[in-house]
Design a protein around this motif. Structure first.
Motif, PDB file in Angstrom:
ATOM      1  N   TYR A 281       0.800  -1.385  -0.177  1.00 53.82           N
ATOM      2  CA  TYR A 281      -0.120  -0.325   0.213  1.00 53.82           C
ATOM      3  C   TYR A 281       1.336   1.441  -0.107  1.00 53.82           C
ATOM      4  N   ARG A 282       2.217   1.645   0.672  1.00 61.55           N
ATOM      5  CA  ARG A 282       3.093   2.149   1.150  1.00 61.55           C
ATOM      6  C   ARG A 282       3.322   2.574  -0.252  1.00 61.55           C
ATOM      7  N   VAL A 283       4.018   1.694  -1.111  1.00 65.27           N
ATOM      8  CA  VAL A 283       4.661   2.132  -2.384  1.00 65.27           C
ATOM      9  C   VAL A 283       3.961   2.852  -3.661  1.00 65.27           C
ATOM     10  N   MET A 284       1.952   1.606  -3.632  1.00 65.88           N
ATOM     11  CA  MET A 284       1.235   2.322  -4.126  1.00 65.88           C
ATOM     12  C   MET A 284       0.967   3.637  -4.610  1.00 65.88           C
ATOM     13  N   ARG A 285       1.410   4.387  -2.937  1.00 66.60           N
ATOM     14  CA  ARG A 285       0.763   5.149  -2.459  1.00 66.60           C
ATOM     15  C   ARG A 285       2.019   6.887  -3.000  1.00 66.60           C
ATOM     16  N   LEU A 286       3.032   6.187  -3.134  1.00 64.38           N
ATOM     17  CA  LEU A 286       4.014   6.725  -3.080  1.00 64.38           C
ATOM     18  C   LEU A 286       4.689   7.138  -4.596  1.00 64.38           C
ATOM     19  N   GLN A 287       3.662   6.661  -5.818  1.00 64.06           N
ATOM     20  CA  GLN A 287       3.867   6.371  -7.314  1.00 64.06           C
ATOM     21  C   GLN A 287       2.898   7.769  -7.319  1.00 64.06           C
ATOM     22  N   PRO A 288       3.971   8.828  -8.507  1.00 61.96           N
ATOM     23  CA  PRO A 288       3.245   9.974  -8.635  1.00 61.96           C
ATOM     24  C   PRO A 288       1.748  10.226  -8.538  1.00 61.96           C
ATOM     25  N   HIS A 289       0.946  11.486  -8.966  1.00 62.21           N
ATOM     26  CA  HIS A 289      -0.492  11.373  -8.960  1.00 62.21           C
ATOM     27  C   HIS A 289      -0.392  11.470 -10.525  1.00 62.21           C
ATOM     28  N   PRO A 290      -1.118  10.351 -11.763  1.00 61.27           N
ATOM     29  CA  PRO A 290      -1.073  10.758 -12.738  1.00 61.27           C
ATOM     30  C   PRO A 290      -1.934  11.833 -13.222  1.00 61.27           C
ATOM     31  N   VAL A 291      -2.441  12.712 -12.754  1.00 64.19           N
ATOM     32  CA  VAL A 291      -2.292  14.083 -12.887  1.00 64.19           C
ATOM     33  C   VAL A 291      -1.209  15.222 -12.274  1.00 64.19           C
ATOM     34  N   THR A 292      -1.914  14.977 -11.667  1.00 61.56           N
ATOM     35  CA  THR A 292      -0.564  16.594 -10.559  1.00 61.56           C
ATOM     36  C   THR A 292       0.840  16.464 -10.620  1.00 61.56           C
ATOM     37  N   GLY A 293       0.801  14.783 -10.540  1.00 59.06           N
ATOM     38  CA  GLY A 293       2.248  14.236 -10.240  1.00 59.06           C
ATOM     39  C   GLY A 293       2.636  14.595  -8.942  1.00 59.06           C
ATOM     40  N   LYS A 294       1.889  14.326  -8.051  1.00 62.27           N
ATOM     41  CA  LYS A 294       2.346  14.779  -6.830  1.00 62.27           C
ATOM     42  C   LYS A 294       2.673  13.540  -5.905  1.00 62.27           C
ATOM     43  N   VAL A 295       3.153  13.601  -4.746  1.00 57.69           N
ATOM     44  CA  VAL A 295       3.306  11.975  -3.777  1.00 57.69           C
ATOM     45  C   VAL A 295       2.514  12.773  -2.273  1.00 57.69           C
ATOM     46  N   PRO A 296       2.231  11.673  -1.881  1.00 60.40           N
ATOM     47  CA  PRO A 296       1.399  12.064  -0.576  1.00 60.40           C
ATOM     48  C   PRO A 296       3.088  12.444   0.643  1.00 60.40           C
ATOM     49  N   THR A 297       2.523  13.365   1.481  1.00 63.11           N
ATOM     50  CA  THR A 297       3.735  13.985   2.418  1.00 63.11           C
ATOM     51  C   THR A 297       4.133  12.728   3.785  1.00 63.11           C
ATOM     52  N   ARG A 298       5.354  12.600   4.165  1.00 68.42           N
ATOM     53  CA  ARG A 298       5.471  11.634   4.837  1.00 68.42           C
ATOM     54  C   ARG A 298       4.287  11.142   6.223  1.00 68.42           C
ATOM     55  N   SER A 299       3.899  12.687   6.763  1.00 62.68           N
ATOM     56  CA  SER A 299       3.126  13.494   8.153  1.00 62.68           C
ATOM     57  C   SER A 299       1.612  12.465   6.976  1.00 62.68           C
ATOM     58  N   THR A 300       1.159  12.494   5.709  1.00 61.40           N
ATOM     59  CA  THR A 300      -0.524  12.267   5.340  1.00 61.40           C
ATOM     60  C   THR A 300       0.082  10.873   5.679  1.00 61.40           C
ATOM     61  N   LEU A 301       1.039  10.280   4.766  1.00 61.56           N
ATOM     62  CA  LEU A 301       1.051   8.704   4.597  1.00 61.56           C
ATOM     63  C   LEU A 301       0.589   7.810   6.492  1.00 61.56           C
ATOM     64  N   HIS A 302       1.974   9.368   7.334  1.00 64.29           N
ATOM     65  CA  HIS A 302       1.696   8.909   9.091  1.00 64.29           C
ATOM     66  C   HIS A 302       0.530   8.351   9.622  1.00 64.29           C
ATOM     67  N   HIS A 303      -0.393   9.148   9.401  1.00 66.77           N
ATOM     68  CA  HIS A 303      -2.083   9.779   9.718  1.00 66.77           C
ATOM     69  C   HIS A 303      -2.456   8.234   8.724  1.00 66.77           C
ATOM     70  N   GLU A 304      -2.251   7.671   7.753  1.00 66.18           N
ATOM     71  CA  GLU A 304      -3.097   7.001   7.115  1.00 66.18           C
ATOM     72  C   GLU A 304      -2.810   5.859   7.643  1.00 66.18           C
ATOM     73  N   THR A 305      -1.680   5.536   8.236  1.00 66.28           N
ATOM     74  CA  THR A 305      -1.378   4.304   8.771  1.00 66.28           C
ATOM     75  C   THR A 305      -2.005   4.009  10.188  1.00 66.28           C
ATOM     76  N   VAL A 306      -2.180   5.025  10.934  1.00 63.85           N
ATOM     77  CA  VAL A 306      -2.732   5.648  12.551  1.00 63.85           C
ATOM     78  C   VAL A 306      -4.132   5.296  12.217  1.00 63.85           C
ATOM     79  N   THR A 307      -4.794   5.457  11.350  1.00 63.53           N
ATOM     80  CA  THR A 307      -5.757   5.131  10.854  1.00 63.53           C
ATOM     81  C   THR A 307      -6.228   3.413  10.610  1.00 63.53           C
ATOM     82  N   LEU A 308      -5.337   3.277   9.964  1.00 58.57           N
ATOM     83  CA  LEU A 308      -5.342   1.564   9.212  1.00 58.57           C
ATOM     84  C   LEU A 308      -5.521   0.695  10.761  1.00 58.57           C
ATOM     85  N   ARG A 309      -4.568   1.311  11.470  1.00 63.10           N
ATOM     86  CA  ARG A 309      -3.759   0.404  12.982  1.00 63.10           C
ATOM     87  C   ARG A 309      -5.414   0.548  13.889  1.00 63.10           C
ATOM     88  N   GLN A 310      -5.996   1.855  13.517  1.00 62.57           N
ATOM     89  CA  GLN A 310      -7.381   1.567  14.186  1.00 62.57           C
ATOM     90  C   GLN A 310      -8.210   0.840  14.124  1.00 62.57           C
TER      91      GLN A 310
END
Length: 263
Positions: free
Chosen positions: A65-94
């Motif tokens: 999942y982390r590898v998938m999320r770190l792929q550049p967005h097909p339109v904007t080219g952006k990738v999530p920040t380290r903080s964003t991925l951390h918050h997603e992991t917190v929700t996943l753990r909960q």
């Protein structure tokens, strides 16, 4: 022979988590914090993990999942920040902890990120005493300069916002939730000076802040100017754009290290 019980999926656990989270935290979590959990589930976690059986949600699957999320967005080219991925992991753990509590899972997988380097040490841009004085002197001058103009109220509000924030140490999100009934003027037992006692409502519940004496006059001006009800917000307007213009006018938008300043 009896039919084997079907394994619960991540979607089942997510639904249970959302159902239980608010009552179990007894309102101690800010509603925005709860909504953020739901947004991460709806936008990212459920589309990827939703149909997966809980026993198949391994550390390896989390890493995919982390590898998938770190792929550049097909339109904007952006990738999530380290903080964003951390918050997603917190929700996943909960969600997975909810499954564990209900006996749908025998153990939690390892959620830690492999190959993780030490986090970057960074500091928020700050103001030296001289720079802070330059800022509030400029906004005080603007209050006089725009007297009688249609935007006088907004300029006065910003000036008092800057003084209030500097003399309370509140974060912008905390100040934005502040109601007049949350603020009391009292005499400090140690110094005998008047200060503000503030009930601060953050994502971890309610805490208390004692201001410096410099916050009292700005707050009194806010009360006199706005004649508020107890439940009115102290700062109902968003001062971001006006504050950024003031920083630019004062040549204070960046600190000495090139870090961008904000409220």
């Amino acid at each position: 022979m009896g039919q084997l019980k079907q394994e619960r999926t991540f979607a089942d656990a997510a639904k249970q988590f959302v159902r239980e989270y608010v009552p179990l935290t007894n309102g101690e979590r800010n509603p925005r914090y709860v909504k953020d959990h739901e947004a991460r589930l709806d936008n990212h976690l459920l589309p990827y993990f939703g149909a997966i059986g809980l026993s198949a949600l391994t550390a390896g699957k989390v890493q995919e999942y982390r590898v998938m999320r770190l792929q550049p967005h097909p339109v904007t080219g952006k990738v999530p920040t380290r903080s964003t991925l951390h918050h997603e992991t917190v929700t996943l753990r909960q969600v997975m902890k909810t499954a564990l509590l209900h006996g749908w899972l025998s153990h939690l997988p390892d959620f830690s990120a492999p190959y993780r380097a030490s986090g970057k040490v960074s500091y928020r841009a700050w103001f030296s005493p001289e720079e802070y004085k330059r800022l509030y002197t400029y906004t005080r001058g603007r209050v006089t300069a725009v007297h009688g103009e249609s935007y006088q109220h907004a300029v006065e509000q910003l000036h008092d916002y800057i003084l209030f924030m500097a003399n309370t140490g509140l974060r912008p999100d905390e100040a934005n939730r502040l109601e007049y009934r949350d603020v009391t003027i009292e005499e400090d037992a140690g110094s005998g000076e008047r200060i503000l006692l503030i009930e601060v409502r953050g994502k971890r519940g309610v805490g208390y802040c004692r201001s410096t004496t410099g916050a009292v006059h700005p707050f009194e001006r806010l009360v006199k100017r706005n004649t508020p009800k107890p439940t009115d917000l102290v700062f109902p307007q968003d001062h971001k754009k006006q504050f950024n213009r003031v920083l630019a006018d004062c040549e204070l938008k960046f600190d000495h290290e090139g870090n961008r300043r904000s409220a």
